[in-house]
Write a protein that holds these residues in place. Structure first.
Motif, PDB file in Angstrom:
ATOM      1  N   GLU A 180     -21.540  -0.625  -4.465  1.00 32.01           N
ATOM      2  CA  GLU A 180     -21.723   0.573  -3.644  1.00 32.01           C
ATOM      3  C   GLU A 180     -20.684   1.650  -3.949  1.00 32.01           C
ATOM      4  N   LYS A 181     -19.480   1.222  -4.339  1.00 34.88           N
ATOM      5  CA  LYS A 181     -18.367   2.165  -4.553  1.00 34.88           C
ATOM      6  C   LYS A 181     -18.078   2.335  -6.038  1.00 34.88           C
ATOM      7  N   LYS A 182     -19.112   2.496  -6.828  1.00 31.94           N
ATOM      8  CA  LYS A 182     -18.938   2.632  -8.274  1.00 31.94           C
ATOM      9  C   LYS A 182     -17.943   3.733  -8.609  1.00 31.94           C
ATOM     10  N   ASN A 183     -17.017   3.421  -9.537  1.00 32.13           N
ATOM     11  CA  ASN A 183     -15.981   4.365  -9.986  1.00 32.13           C
ATOM     12  C   ASN A 183     -15.064   4.807  -8.850  1.00 32.13           C
ATOM     13  N   GLY A 184     -15.031   4.020  -7.768  1.00 34.39           N
ATOM     14  CA  GLY A 184     -14.188   4.362  -6.638  1.00 34.39           C
ATOM     15  C   GLY A 184     -12.758   3.884  -6.810  1.00 34.39           C
ATOM     16  N   LYS A 185     -12.023   3.929  -5.705  1.00 30.83           N
ATOM     17  CA  LYS A 185     -10.610   3.548  -5.722  1.00 30.83           C
ATOM     18  C   LYS A 185     -10.422   2.234  -4.952  1.00 30.83           C
ATOM     19  N   LEU A 207     -13.220   0.442 -11.605  1.00 31.15           N
ATOM     20  CA  LEU A 207     -12.620   1.039 -10.418  1.00 31.15           C
ATOM     21  C   LEU A 207     -11.201   1.483 -10.740  1.00 31.15           C
ATOM     22  N   ASP A 208     -10.737   2.481 -10.029  1.00 29.36           N
ATOM     23  CA  ASP A 208      -9.352   2.940 -10.107  1.00 29.36           C
ATOM     24  C   ASP A 208      -8.531   2.003  -9.226  1.00 29.36           C
ATOM     25  N   VAL A 209      -7.643   1.221  -9.828  1.00 38.48           N
ATOM     26  CA  VAL A 209      -6.989   0.121  -9.119  1.00 38.48           C
ATOM     27  C   VAL A 209      -5.491   0.368  -8.965  1.00 38.48           C
ATOM     28  N   THR A 210      -5.000   0.115  -7.750  1.00 36.45           N
ATOM     29  CA  THR A 210      -3.566   0.164  -7.444  1.00 36.45           C
ATOM     30  C   THR A 210      -3.186  -1.142  -6.754  1.00 36.45           C
ATOM     31  N   LYS A 238      -3.546  -1.323 -19.048  1.00 32.58           N
ATOM     32  CA  LYS A 238      -4.971  -1.347 -18.724  1.00 32.58           C
ATOM     33  C   LYS A 238      -5.363  -0.287 -17.687  1.00 32.58           C
ATOM     34  N   GLY A 239      -4.388   0.516 -17.250  1.00 32.32           N
ATOM     35  CA  GLY A 239      -4.695   1.600 -16.330  1.00 32.32           C
ATOM     36  C   GLY A 239      -4.536   1.268 -14.863  1.00 32.32           C
ATOM     37  N   ILE A 240      -3.838   0.180 -14.544  1.00 36.03           N
ATOM     38  CA  ILE A 240      -3.616  -0.222 -13.151  1.00 36.03           C
ATOM     39  C   ILE A 240      -2.229   0.219 -12.716  1.00 36.03           C
ATOM     40  N   ARG A 241      -2.163   0.904 -11.578  1.00 35.40           N
ATOM     41  CA  ARG A 241      -0.867   1.319 -11.026  1.00 35.40           C
ATOM     42  C   ARG A 241      -0.291   0.216 -10.152  1.00 35.40           C
ATOM     43  N   ILE A 242       1.026   0.109 -10.146  1.00 36.74           N
ATOM     44  CA  ILE A 242       1.713  -0.898  -9.331  1.00 36.74           C
ATOM     45  C   ILE A 242       2.827  -0.234  -8.539  1.00 36.74           C
ATOM     46  N   PHE A 243       2.808  -0.437  -7.216  1.00 36.60           N
ATOM     47  CA  PHE A 243       3.889   0.011  -6.349  1.00 36.60           C
ATOM     48  C   PHE A 243       4.617  -1.228  -5.840  1.00 36.60           C
ATOM     49  N   GLU A 271      -5.385   6.596  -1.395  1.00 26.56           N
ATOM     50  CA  GLU A 271      -6.822   6.638  -1.151  1.00 26.56           C
ATOM     51  C   GLU A 271      -7.436   5.296  -1.514  1.00 26.56           C
ATOM     52  N   ALA A 272      -8.420   4.857  -0.720  1.00 24.65           N
ATOM     53  CA  ALA A 272      -9.024   3.549  -0.975  1.00 24.65           C
ATOM     54  C   ALA A 272     -10.465   3.521  -0.487  1.00 24.65           C
ATOM     55  N   ASP A 273     -11.354   3.115  -1.392  1.00 24.72           N
ATOM     56  CA  ASP A 273     -12.731   2.824  -1.005  1.00 24.72           C
ATOM     57  C   ASP A 273     -12.914   1.330  -0.742  1.00 24.72           C
TER      58      ASP A 273
END
Length: 456
Positions: A180-185, A207-210, A238-243, A271-273
């Motif tokens: 449902e949340k394609k290409n979401g966060k 997905l945009d992943v943190t 791989k494009g994943i952010r880490i806090f 932001e989060a879907d």
């Protein structure tokens, strides 16, 4: 109201005390329908069990399956794992035990049935629908469950699209949200084993992943700073952010009640879907509290998984047992132990029936994970001085590296990324035999050349 409750409780105890009131009776009952139940069933068949003697009671509506698949192949966008692919016992290259397998072997699967009361003295289990199950021998294999954020006072946890993962129903809801949340966060709360696997799967789903966790590096129970630096670097690659070093305090939701933002303790808003939570797990032992001896949050057993109550055994995540290699009591939450403890306890039960004995359970801690194109194996303990070897540059095509943990002149733990089958066998042998090391500088030099064991 109090009189009604007391009367109901009185009727309940009367039903337990009268054998004639039992709705179902079995020689052996396994309570829990996870991997331990499936592997115990296979061992019962190997050891010899008559039709109708064994029942597995599970809250889930499906036959035992390889639970670790849920955080890996089940979430993938292409050729995802689905039944019957991952029924047990494919995790150890065994026969796939689809529901018909149990019917063929005369084993009763009591699925979709929650046990809400247990009386070990009367050897009776009571389901939510009021059915009473009696047994001669009980194996407790209830496993663990994720701890919800409500237990930590986090605000806004009633927002939709906040997920945990234990059962296939949880995975199905997560898959639906991914679609449902394609290409979401997506925000992953927790840098543990499952959190890292799910974050990789969500990234593969584009997905945009943190990832957010309060510790200074990921998987601090196993990784040291050096090992963690590789995986954190690889995830960034791989494009994943880490806090790191911060925790969450709450969530905000949109007008539909869907999660919208993750509020961090340091003031940042993400932001989060989709939110996935992996912060802590706890063994499911509350049904037995006060009836069995407990230790380290689990049910205390001996080296044969016998509890303090006759004819009652505990295996897998819920068992606190003596680890012979380290001469101390431990509780181990990993599927390898679930496999092996389940098989061992059945051998114990069947040997006792024949007046025979078998060896004590002899176990070495083992962990394994696969994410993206990586695959690591670990055996032993992470105590003492860690010695890293080989290349660990996340951007390099050759990613094989590892570590040994050295305590009091002996290698007590071994970790290897991207090892071959033979190399993984080698590090297992090293951790098991604990070879002595005379010269640490020499070991560092040699481990840079080879992953093979160094024996004195």
């Amino acid at each position: 109201m109090a009189m009604v409750m007391n009367y109901s409780l009185h009727l309940y105890h009367l039903k337990l005390k009268r054998c004639a009131d039992a709705d179902y009776e079995y020689k052996y009952v396994i309570l829990g329908g996870g991997v331990a139940a499936g592997y115990a069933a296979r061992e019962f068949v190997k050891q010899g069990v008559k039709r109708g003697e064994l029942a597995i009671i599970s809250k889930e509506a499906v036959a035992p399956y390889e639970r670790l698949t849920l955080s890996k192949e089940y979430l993938l966008p292409e050729k995802p794992a689905r039944f019957p692919y991952f029924y047990v016992c494919v995790g150890r290259s065994g026969e796939r035990q689809h529901p018909e397998w149990y019917i063929d072997k005369g084993i009763k699967l009591v699925l979709g049935t929650e046990i809400i009361q247990v009386d070990l003295a009367s050897k009776a289990l009571v389901s939510a629908s009021g059915d009473v199950f009696r047994y001669q021998t009980l194996i407790i294999a209830t496993g663990s469950t994720p701890v919800r954020l409500t237990n930590f006072g986090v605000q806004g946890t009633d927002a939709k699209n906040i997920f945990y993962l234990r059962e296939i129903d949880d995975a199905d809801m997560l898959v639906e949200a991914i679609q449902e949340k394609k290409n979401g966060k997506a925000v992953i709360v927790g840098g543990g084993y499952i959190g890292l696997e799910v974050s990789a799967a969500l990234r593969i789903n584009n997905l945009d992943v943190t990832i957010v966790y309060p510790e200074q590096w990921c998987m601090p129970r196993l990784f040291n700073a050096g090992i963690a630096a590789f995986y954190e670097g690889y995830y960034a690659y791989k494009g994943i952010r880490i806090f790191k070093g911060t925790d969450l305090v709450g969530f905000t939701a949109d007008s539909n009640g869907d999660v919208k933002e993750v509020k961090l303790k340091d003031g940042r808003l993400l932001e989060a879907d989709i939110v996935f939570v992996d912060v802590e797990t706890r063994p499911l032992t509350s049904l037995f509290t006060g009836q069995v001896e407990e230790e380290i949050d689990g049910i205390k057993t001996d080296a044969f998984f016998r509890t303090s109550v006759p004819d009652v055994y505990a295996v897998g995540d819920v068992a606190t047992f003596p680890v012979k290699l380290y001469n101390e009591m431990r509780r181990v939450e990993y599927v390898d132990h679930a496999y092996k403890s389940a098989e061992h306890v059945v051998k114990v039960i069947k040997a006792n029936e024949k007046g025979k004995t078998i060896d004590e359970y002899d176990y070495i801690p083992y962990l394994h994970s696969q994410v993206f194109d990586l695959s690591w194996h670990f055996y032993g303990e992470t105590i003492g001085e860690a010695v890293l070897f080989r290349n660990w540059n996340p951007a390099c095509s050759l990613r094989k590296f590892g570590a040994y943990w050295i305590k009091e002149g002996k290698i007590v733990g071994a970790f290897l990324e991207s090892g071959t089958l033979e190399e993984n066998k080698t590090i297992a042998e090293v951790a098991w035999l604990q070879p002595a090391v005379d010269n640490l500088d020499f070991v560092i030099k040699e481990l840079g050349r080879s992953s093979k064991a160094i024996y004195r």
